[in-house]
Design an enzyme around this catalytic site. Structure first.
Site, mmCIF file in Angstrom:
data_model
loop_
_atom_site.group_PDB
_atom_site.id
_atom_site.type_symbol
_atom_site.label_atom_id
_atom_site.label_comp_id
_atom_site.label_asym_id
_atom_site.label_seq_id
_atom_site.Cartn_x
_atom_site.Cartn_y
_atom_site.Cartn_z
ATOM 1 C CG ASP A 1 -29.670 23.070 -59.374
ATOM 2 O OD1 ASP A 1 -28.830 22.601 -58.587
ATOM 3 O OD2 ASP A 1 -29.724 24.275 -59.651
ATOM 4 C CG ASP B 1 -37.198 25.784 -60.043
ATOM 5 O OD1 ASP B 1 -37.359 25.113 -61.083
ATOM 6 O OD2 ASP B 1 -36.254 26.579 -59.892
#
Lengths: 376, 376
Positions: A92, A271
Site C-alpha cells: 500500500d 486484502d
C-alpha cells in the site's frame, strides 16, 4: 505485468483471470494475506506457501518505512530478499496508516507531515516519496498515495479529498515514469478510486482513474463503517466505470461473504487483516460456518478444525486442542488459527474461481454466503 | 522400554545408546524440548518433527492436570492423541511446579496440598495421584513424585526432604504396580535422585534409587543456583552409583556447555526451557557461539542464522530479518528463534553421539564448549 481475463460469469459480473508478474502468476479472484512489517503475523513463509497456498502477500509501506527502513531494505536487495518471500508482493502507499496510526498528521498539497507512532519522530510522505519508498521495498504492485476520508464524510470534504487524491495520483504516475525499478524486475502502479459514499464522486473518480491507463485499479475508502449494502452498491458502481481488461482490487475487504458478494460485482483482488487478527482472537472461519474456539462447547470436540480444507494444519489439529491452547494462552494457538483462517480465505477465492470457470458461480455463491455466515 | 548401550567413550563416561518405547526409538544422548501444557511454545508439531528433529518431548503434569485436565485428556485418548505428537512423551511428576508456581503449598507425609496459580482452587498431589494423572496423560516415561529442595538447603532439611522423596518413591513404585496403562502401550517409571549439594546424601539417594530397579533413573535438584562446578561434581557422583545399563536423565539442564560436560559424566537425557525461553528473549545458541539478535550489529547482516545446522529455518532466515522481527515485536520472531534454538540443541546431542560412536568425543567436546560459549 499482464492480466488475462479467462472467463466471466453469465449471471453476475464475477471474473476469473490470471495476473502475470516477474515473481510469478496470480490466479484471480485472489485474497492477499497482510504482511504488515514484512511478516504475516505468526505464520512462517513456508507455511504461507505450503499450508495457506498464498500467491501474493501485502506489505505496509508506512510500517516498512519506519522499520526496518528503506536503507536496510535496499541493502538486502528489496523486501523479497529480506523476508525470503519469492512470490509477488503488493505494497500500500502508507496513506491509510498515516491517517489511522500516526500522530499530529497535517495534510498539505505537497503531502502529509506526521509523527511516527513508535518514537514520535517527524516525517513527510509525498506522492513522489511514497513511490520512491515502494521502489526501495521492491513491491511488484505499488499503490498510489491517496487520502482515505472517514465514514461518514460531508460531501464538500469528500469532494475536496477526492480532488487532492487525483492531483496526487497524477504526481504518482509522473514519479513512476521518472524512476526505474531498483532490482531488475517490473513494478506496476495501481491508482485508487475514492469519493466516500457519494455516487457522483465515485463515478468521477473511477473515470479519472480509468483514464490513467495503469496496469490495474483499486477501490479505496470502503468497508470503513458504512452499511454493507452501501459498500456493495458503491463497489458495483466503481466496477462499472473501471476497465474490464484490468484487475480490480477492493482494498481492506473483508468477511468471507463480503468477498463473495464483491467477486460477483467484478472485483478480482482483496486484502484484509480479518483472518489473522480475528484468528488471534479465537474466531475461526470454516467451510461449515464461524466458530468462537474459546467457547466451552469445543472443549471435548476431537474433530479436526475443518475437514473441508486441504490445509494440513486445519486437518491435523482438533477443535478441543486449539481451544485448550487459547484457554492456556499458548503462542501456538495464534499460529494455528492464523494459518487456518488464511487457508480458508485462499480456499474461498479458489472455489469461487473454479465455479466461475465452470459456469455455476452465482447459485454456488448464493448458497455459500449463508453457510459461511452461520455461527456454529 | 529397553535401553541398549552401544558405546562408551574411552576418555570420559560419555555413552551412546538407544531407548526403545512403544512410540518409537530415542537415540541417546538426547535433548527433550519442553511442551509445558501440551505444546512446545510457538512451535508446531510438524516443525518439531521436520525442522527440530525432536525424538521425544516433555509434558508438565502440573500444567496438564490443571488445563485441560485429565478428563479431557482421557476422552481424547491421551496426550499423544490430544496434541497429535506420535513420538515418545515424558511427563514430570508435577512436584517441581507445585513448589515453584503454586500458592499456599503445604507438604505432608501424604503429599502436597496447594492452590492453583490460575484460579486459586485447592488440590492435593500424592505419589499415588500423580501416577494416576500420568497414566491418564499417557506418557511413555513417568516421573516419580519428589520434593526438590532449594539451593542452598541446610543439611538437616535436605536429609529429611530426601527421606520423604524416598518414601514417596516407594509409594510411586507400588502405585505403578497396582495400575495399568490406559491406552494399550507401556509406561515406564523413572525415580529421581535428590540430596541437595551433600555428597553423602546424593550417594545414599542414588543407591536407594538404583535398588528400585526401574527402567531408567533421573537426577533432580541440580542447576537450581549452585555453582557449575558443584553441579558437575554431584552429577558425576550420582552417575557413579546409578546403573550403567539404564538411561540416566539429568532434569532441567541446561546450557549447551552444561549438556556437553554432563554427557561426558555419563548422562543420557536432558530437558530445559532455555532454548525456547531464551529464544523468545532474542538469545540464540549457534554453532559459532551465542547471539543477542536484538543487538544493532545484526541490523544489516544478511547471512543465515546458522549455516552450520541442517534446520531449514536456521538456513532460510537471516540475522537482519530476525532482528527486525524482534525489534518490531512480531510473533514470527518467537517462532523462528524457538525453532532455531531447539534445532541447535538437537544438533548438539546428535554431534555428541556421533563423536562418542567414532571414539573422539573428549577432544571434540573440549573444543566445542569454548566455541559454543563465546559471545558473537
Amino acid at each position: 505485468m499482464t492480466f488475462d481475463l479467462l472467463a466471466t460469469d453469465t449471471n453476475s459480473s464475477a471474473r476469473a483471470g490470471l495476473i502475470t508478474t516477474d515473481h510469478g502468476v496470480i490466479e484471480t479472484p485472489i485474497f492477499m494475506p497482510v504482511g504488515t512489517v514484512g511478516s504475516v503475523k505468526a505464520v512462517t513463509q513456508v507455511q504461507l506457501m505450503d499450508e495457506v497456498n498464498a500467491q501474493i502477500i501485502l506489505g505496509n509501506t508506512y510500517h516498512l518505512y519506519l522499520r526496518p527502513g528503506t536503507s536496510i531494505l535496499e541493502q538486502a536487495g528489496g523486501l523479497h530478499k529480506f523476508n525470503g518471500w519469492n512470490r509477488p508482493i503488493l505494497t500500500d502507499s502508507g496513506g491509510y496508516q498515516v491517517f489511522s496510526l500516526a500522530a499530529n498528521r497535517k495534510i498539505k498539497e505537497e503531502g502529509v507531515v506526521f509523527q511516527s507512532h513508535i518514537d514520535g519522530s517527524r516525517h513527510l510522505f509525498t506522492p513522489e516519496s511514497v513511490i520512491n519508498t515502494q521502489r526501495s521495498i521492491g513491491a511488484d504492485i505499488i499503490m498510489a498515495f491517496d487520502e482515505c476520508p472517514p465514514y461518514p464524510s460531508e460531501y464538500i470534504y469528500a469532494k475536496k479529498s477526492m480532488e487532492l487524491t487525483h492531483r496526487w495520483l497524477a504526481r504518482c504516475v509522473a514519479a513512476m515514469g521518472q524512476t526505474e525499478p531498483k532490482y531488475g524486475y517490473e513494478q506496476s502502479l495501481f491508482p485508487i478510486v475514492q469519493g466516500s459514499t457519494y455516487r457522483d464522486l465515485r463515478q468521477a473518480s473511477a473515470e479519472y482513474v480509468a483514464e490513467m491507463d495503469c496496469d490495474g485499479n483499486a477501490i479505496g475508502g470502503l468497508s470503513v463503517g458504512e452499511p454493507e449494502q452501501m459498500m456493495y452498491e458503491l463497489s458495483a458502481l466503481c466496477c462499472e466505470f473501471l476497465p474490464v481488461y484490468k484487475p480490480r482490487y477492493l482494498m481492506g475487504v473483508g468477511t468471507p461473504w463480503n468477498i463473495l458478494e464483491n467477486i460477483a460485482l467484478g472485483i478480482d483482488m482483496f486484502d484484509c487483516v480479518m483472518p489473522t487478527r480475528n484468528g488471534r482472537n479465537g474466531m475461526l472461519f470454516t467451510t461449515q460456518g464461524v466458530i468462537n474456539i474459546k467457547n466451552k462447547k469445543w472443549a471435548n470436540d476431537f474433530t479436526p478444525l475443518d475437514e473441508g480444507l486441504d490445509c494440513p494444519t486445519s486437518r491435523f489439529y482438533t477443535k478441543a486442542y486449539l481451544r485448550h491452547l487459547f484457554v492456556a494462552g499458548e503462542f501456538l494457538g495464534l499460529t494455528i488459527a492464523s494459518i487456518h483462517n488464511l487457508a480458508f480465505y485462499l480456499h474461498l477465492v479458489k472455489q469461487a474461481r473454479i465455479h466461475i470457470l465452470q459456469g455455476d458461480f452465482t447459485p454456488w455463491k448464493n448458497e455459500m454466503v449463508h453457510v459461511y455466515k452461520q455461527r456454529m
